[in-house]
Design an enzyme around this catalytic site. Structure first.
Site, PDB file in Angstrom:
ATOM      1  CB  CYS A 119      73.823  77.648 -34.606  1.00 27.67           C
ATOM      2  SG  CYS A 119      74.715  78.505 -33.299  1.00 27.67           S
ATOM      3  CG  ASP A 165      74.083  73.628 -26.633  1.00 26.59           C
ATOM      4  OD1 ASP A 165      74.869  74.479 -26.165  1.00 26.59           O
ATOM      5  OD2 ASP A 165      73.516  73.771 -27.728  1.00 26.59           O
ATOM      6  CG  HIS A 192      76.023  74.736 -29.739  1.00 26.26           C
ATOM      7  ND1 HIS A 192      74.691  75.101 -29.654  1.00 26.26           N
ATOM      8  CD2 HIS A 192      76.580  75.540 -30.679  1.00 26.26           C
ATOM      9  CE1 HIS A 192      74.465  76.092 -30.494  1.00 26.26           C
ATOM     10  NE2 HIS A 192      75.594  76.375 -31.137  1.00 26.26           N
TER      11      HIS A 192
END
Length: 224
Positions: A119, A165, A192
């Site tokens: 991330c 995502d 995600h």
């Protein structure tokens, strides 16, 4: 075996780093870069898992510049607090601190050293590949990567994204790959944070495949 050590950036800032050491001699060094939740139990478990594979894994506490000891979960007040860090993130500081962690991992392992991030850390891993000199870099769902698409990697790079995502448009990733054709990009039928097992978005099959690809890539470039 694991421990927490103190590292110092070029501007004098001191920060913690979680270090997971393999049982025997390291096969390579590896910097593990956090999400926006700090060096929490999940990131420590990632570092521990790569230590079991023979890497000397170092997870720098990049949020020590904003608040020391950030160790958050993924729901409720912890999620809300994590989001408060977003407006304050300074990628230059992150890259600077990662540079120190890379040097530490190289020195402690005596071997080639790579970086892997998730991330926020996935974007940091990309910037490390373009601005620093790791021997390899792996990024998972780096949400800000499109802003740095014009930068060119100086190391082998592998990137992982979820097709579902909603935070990362495919067009942003395509920009990166167009500017850096040698970058390996893999897409998964997941959303995600599919690698984070404590989160509802975790997808075991995608996480397993991405982990296998990451491990093979890191071993290829760091141990040969």
């Amino acid at each position: 075996m694991s421990e927490t050590v103190k590292l110092k950036a070029g501007d004098g800032h001191e920060f913690d780093a979680y270090v997971a050491r393999p049982a025997g001699e390291p096969i390579a060094g590896l910097v593990v870069v956090q999400e926006i939740f700090g060096v929490n139990s999940h990131i420590r478990s990632v570092a521990d898992s790569y230590a079991k594979d023979g890497f000397l894994a170092v997870a720098p506490a990049l949020f020590d510049r904003y608040e020391r000891g950030v160790d958050l979960g993924y729901q409720g007040p912890d999620m809300e607090k994590a989001r408060t860090f977003l407006p304050h993130l300074n990628m230059d500081f992150a890259v600077s601190d990662v540079a120190v962690a890379l040097d530490y991992a190289r020195g402690e392992s005596g071997k080639k050293t790579g970086i892997i991030g998730y991330c926020f850390g996935g974007t940091v891993a990309w910037l490390a590949a373009t601005r620093l000199h790791p021997d390899a870099a792996v990024g998972y769902y780096g949400g800000g990567i499109g802003r740095f698409a014009s930068e060119h990697s100086t190391a082998p790079v592998q990137l992982h994204f979820g097709k579902l995502d909603q935070h990362i448009p495919k067009e942003e990733v395509d920009k990166v790959q167009a500017a850096n054709p040698s970058v390996e990009v893999f897409w998964y039928d997941a959303g995600h944070a599919f690698n984070a097992d404590p989160r509802p978005s975790y997808d075991a099959a995608s996480a397993k495949l991405a982990r296998e690809r990451s491990l093979a890539f890191l071993k290829e470039h760091l141990t040969t």
